[in-house]
Design a protein around this motif. Sequence first.
Motif, short mmCIF file in Angstrom:
data_model
loop_
_atom_site.label_atom_id
_atom_site.label_comp_id
_atom_site.label_asym_id
_atom_site.label_seq_id
_atom_site.Cartn_x
_atom_site.Cartn_y
_atom_site.Cartn_z
N THR A 264 7.51 -17.15 21.11
CA THR A 264 8.03 -18.48 20.81
C THR A 264 6.99 -19.56 21.09
O THR A 264 6.37 -19.57 22.16
CB THR A 264 9.29 -18.77 21.64
N TRP A 265 6.83 -20.44 20.12
CA TRP A 265 6.04 -21.66 20.31
C TRP A 265 7.00 -22.81 20.51
O TRP A 265 7.93 -23.00 19.73
CB TRP A 265 5.16 -21.91 19.09
N GLU A 266 6.79 -23.58 21.58
CA GLU A 266 7.67 -24.69 21.91
C GLU A 266 6.88 -25.98 22.00
O GLU A 266 5.75 -26.00 22.50
CB GLU A 266 8.37 -24.45 23.25
N LYS A 267 7.50 -27.07 21.55
CA LYS A 267 6.85 -28.38 21.64
C LYS A 267 7.93 -29.45 21.81
O LYS A 267 8.96 -29.42 21.12
CB LYS A 267 6.02 -28.67 20.40
N ARG A 268 7.68 -30.39 22.72
CA ARG A 268 8.57 -31.52 22.92
C ARG A 268 7.82 -32.81 22.59
O ARG A 268 6.65 -32.97 22.93
CB ARG A 268 9.07 -31.59 24.37
N ASN A 269 8.52 -33.71 21.93
CA ASN A 269 7.96 -35.03 21.65
C ASN A 269 9.07 -36.07 21.71
O ASN A 269 10.18 -35.78 22.16
CB ASN A 269 7.24 -35.05 20.30
N PHE A 270 8.76 -37.28 21.25
CA PHE A 270 9.71 -38.38 21.33
C PHE A 270 10.99 -38.07 20.57
O PHE A 270 12.08 -38.53 20.95
CB PHE A 270 9.06 -39.65 20.79
N PHE A 271 10.89 -37.28 19.51
CA PHE A 271 12.05 -37.04 18.66
C PHE A 271 12.91 -35.87 19.14
O PHE A 271 14.03 -35.69 18.65
CB PHE A 271 11.57 -36.76 17.23
N GLY A 272 12.44 -35.06 20.07
CA GLY A 272 13.23 -33.93 20.56
C GLY A 272 12.37 -32.71 20.79
O GLY A 272 11.14 -32.78 20.90
N GLY A 273 13.02 -31.56 20.87
CA GLY A 273 12.33 -30.30 21.11
C GLY A 273 12.31 -29.43 19.87
O GLY A 273 13.32 -29.28 19.18
N HIS A 274 11.16 -28.82 19.60
CA HIS A 274 10.99 -27.94 18.45
C HIS A 274 10.55 -26.57 18.95
O HIS A 274 9.83 -26.46 19.95
CB HIS A 274 9.92 -28.48 17.49
N SER A 275 10.95 -25.54 18.24
CA SER A 275 10.49 -24.20 18.57
C SER A 275 10.45 -23.34 17.32
O SER A 275 11.28 -23.50 16.41
CB SER A 275 11.40 -23.54 19.62
N ILE A 276 9.47 -22.46 17.26
CA ILE A 276 9.35 -21.47 16.19
C ILE A 276 9.25 -20.11 16.87
O ILE A 276 8.38 -19.91 17.73
CB ILE A 276 8.13 -21.73 15.30
N THR A 277 10.13 -19.19 16.50
CA THR A 277 10.23 -17.90 17.18
C THR A 277 10.14 -16.75 16.18
O THR A 277 10.84 -16.75 15.16
CB THR A 277 11.56 -17.80 17.94
N TYR A 278 9.28 -15.80 16.52
CA TYR A 278 9.32 -14.52 15.80
C TYR A 278 10.00 -13.51 16.71
O TYR A 278 9.65 -13.39 17.89
CB TYR A 278 7.93 -14.01 15.44
N GLU A 279 10.99 -12.81 16.18
CA GLU A 279 11.76 -11.87 16.98
C GLU A 279 11.87 -10.52 16.27
O GLU A 279 12.12 -10.47 15.06
CB GLU A 279 13.17 -12.42 17.24
N ALA A 280 11.68 -9.48 17.03
CA ALA A 280 11.89 -8.12 16.54
C ALA A 280 12.89 -7.45 17.50
O ALA A 280 12.58 -7.28 18.68
CB ALA A 280 10.58 -7.34 16.50
N THR A 281 14.07 -7.12 16.97
CA THR A 281 15.14 -6.62 17.82
C THR A 281 15.81 -5.42 17.16
O THR A 281 16.11 -5.44 15.96
CB THR A 281 16.21 -7.70 18.07
N GLN A 282 16.05 -4.42 17.97
CA GLN A 282 16.83 -3.27 17.52
C GLN A 282 18.25 -3.39 18.05
O GLN A 282 18.46 -3.52 19.25
CB GLN A 282 16.19 -1.96 18.00
N ARG A 283 19.24 -3.35 17.13
CA ARG A 283 20.65 -3.49 17.51
C ARG A 283 21.36 -2.17 17.25
O ARG A 283 21.19 -1.56 16.18
CB ARG A 283 21.33 -4.60 16.70
N THR A 284 22.19 -1.77 18.20
CA THR A 284 22.96 -0.53 18.06
C THR A 284 24.41 -0.79 18.40
O THR A 284 24.72 -1.30 19.49
CB THR A 284 22.40 0.56 18.99
#
Length: 515
Positions: A264-284
Amino acid sequence: MDPQAGSSIFDDEDERSPFSSPQTPDPFPRIVREAPLPTDGEPVGLSTQEILDWQAQQRQARLQGEYQRSARLLNDIVYDNLQTNLPLASLRVLNTRQTRSTFLSSLLTPLLTARQPASEDPTLGSLLELTQEVKQALVPFGLFKRIDVRLEQAQSLLAREGAVDVVVDVEEAGRVTLKSGTEFGQAEGSAYITGDVRNVFGGAETLSVSSSVGTKTRSAFEASLKTPLFASPLQSLVLSVFSLDRDNTSYASHWEGLQGGKLTWEKRNFFGGHSITYEATQRTLQNLLPNASLSVREAARPGPSLKSSLMYAYASDTRDKTFLGTTGRLFKASQEIAGLGGSAFFLKSTTETTFSRAIGTEGLFASFSARAGAVLPMFKDRPVHLADRLLAGGPTGVRGFKMNGMGPRDGEDSLGGDLMYSIGVSLFSPLPIKPEWPFKLHAFANAGKLTSLGATPKESISPLFATAPSVSAGVGLVYDFSPVRIEANFTLPLVGSRKEGLSKGFSLGMGMDFL
């Protein structure tokens, strides 16, 4: 008076000094004897200890006065010389055994460069501002227990005459912390233990390891490494791995196991918080109950499902309080695309907003909340997995319905939906007899709808708005027990289907996000 007569310098015999005699001049002139003495103004009729206390107070008052006079004098000297140019030789940071010098250099050098014009030396006023900026730049990382910034005479033999150094004297904070406790959210309670190692590689990195057990998430483990980017506390990169087993038998007759990782890349500025996430998950989907529906069994039959997705999230919160804000608004939105490999292919979008406003001056305030979401399969022959569908209902959402009980069902199992909206209006009031308590009286009305996609866009959207939504109303008591909010409500479903799991009567809700 005749000076030849050998009398005292006093004209009156009653004013004669005890050290004088008719033949000897007084060795203490009047001007000396009338100087202030330590006992001047000393109160009478007090005990010895009371007199000592009074004298101590007088000494403290004199010292305080001298300190204030010195401070005013120093302030005047500094003020008169704010525009004086002082050569800046260096910036030195002392007592940093764990923090990398390269990290501190990348953090502080831009501040130093901005305050040191190429054409002339910085002024004293500019250097004093620099000391404050240096401290403000170091505080957000939480690396130091103490930060003192001051100006000193330059130590270098090559420094120009009159040059100064900016000296940063710090005391580093401990690196390892352990904590345990309980937390509540989304109608679930859990107990956890967490360990953090700060400043792992000397650049404000944090390694966190946590383990928890709960009422719904029976076991969970997560390890993450967070590091600031570009020496900024407002931008970071987080790498994490996780594993958990979640009990979904209360609404869908199965357990869910998840194992995976995300970046996850996270950034906060005057307008709020932003994040971009790459996720790899195995669900059973596992441990199906004997009465599990055919839909749940079909979802579990293919075995583990791998989701490889990219998600963008945004959040902005201007409320004066997190849980019971009387003014401001909250806005959250996320967009996720799955299909970067794996077996899940879908597009998902969710939005949530809350507005709060005070009503009059009697402590009354109201809030309006709305949530909406959509999940769309990328291919017709690849339906959205049960674990990726939208859910609605419960004491933190549309009250008056069982947890995740709204929307399409197969027998006793809730299957979630593809399109969803919900709205809520709440009115809060202080307790009449104890308005200062953190309890609030609460009256609310909720409405929402959760449906599946149809064969065409028209067939998908029409059921969402053509028929009446599920509606509930009620009253209760709200407690701001930070970091969670607790509600004890009496709820009455007004419009709804028995299949959606109506929940009339008293209910308890605990969590961080409420409709």
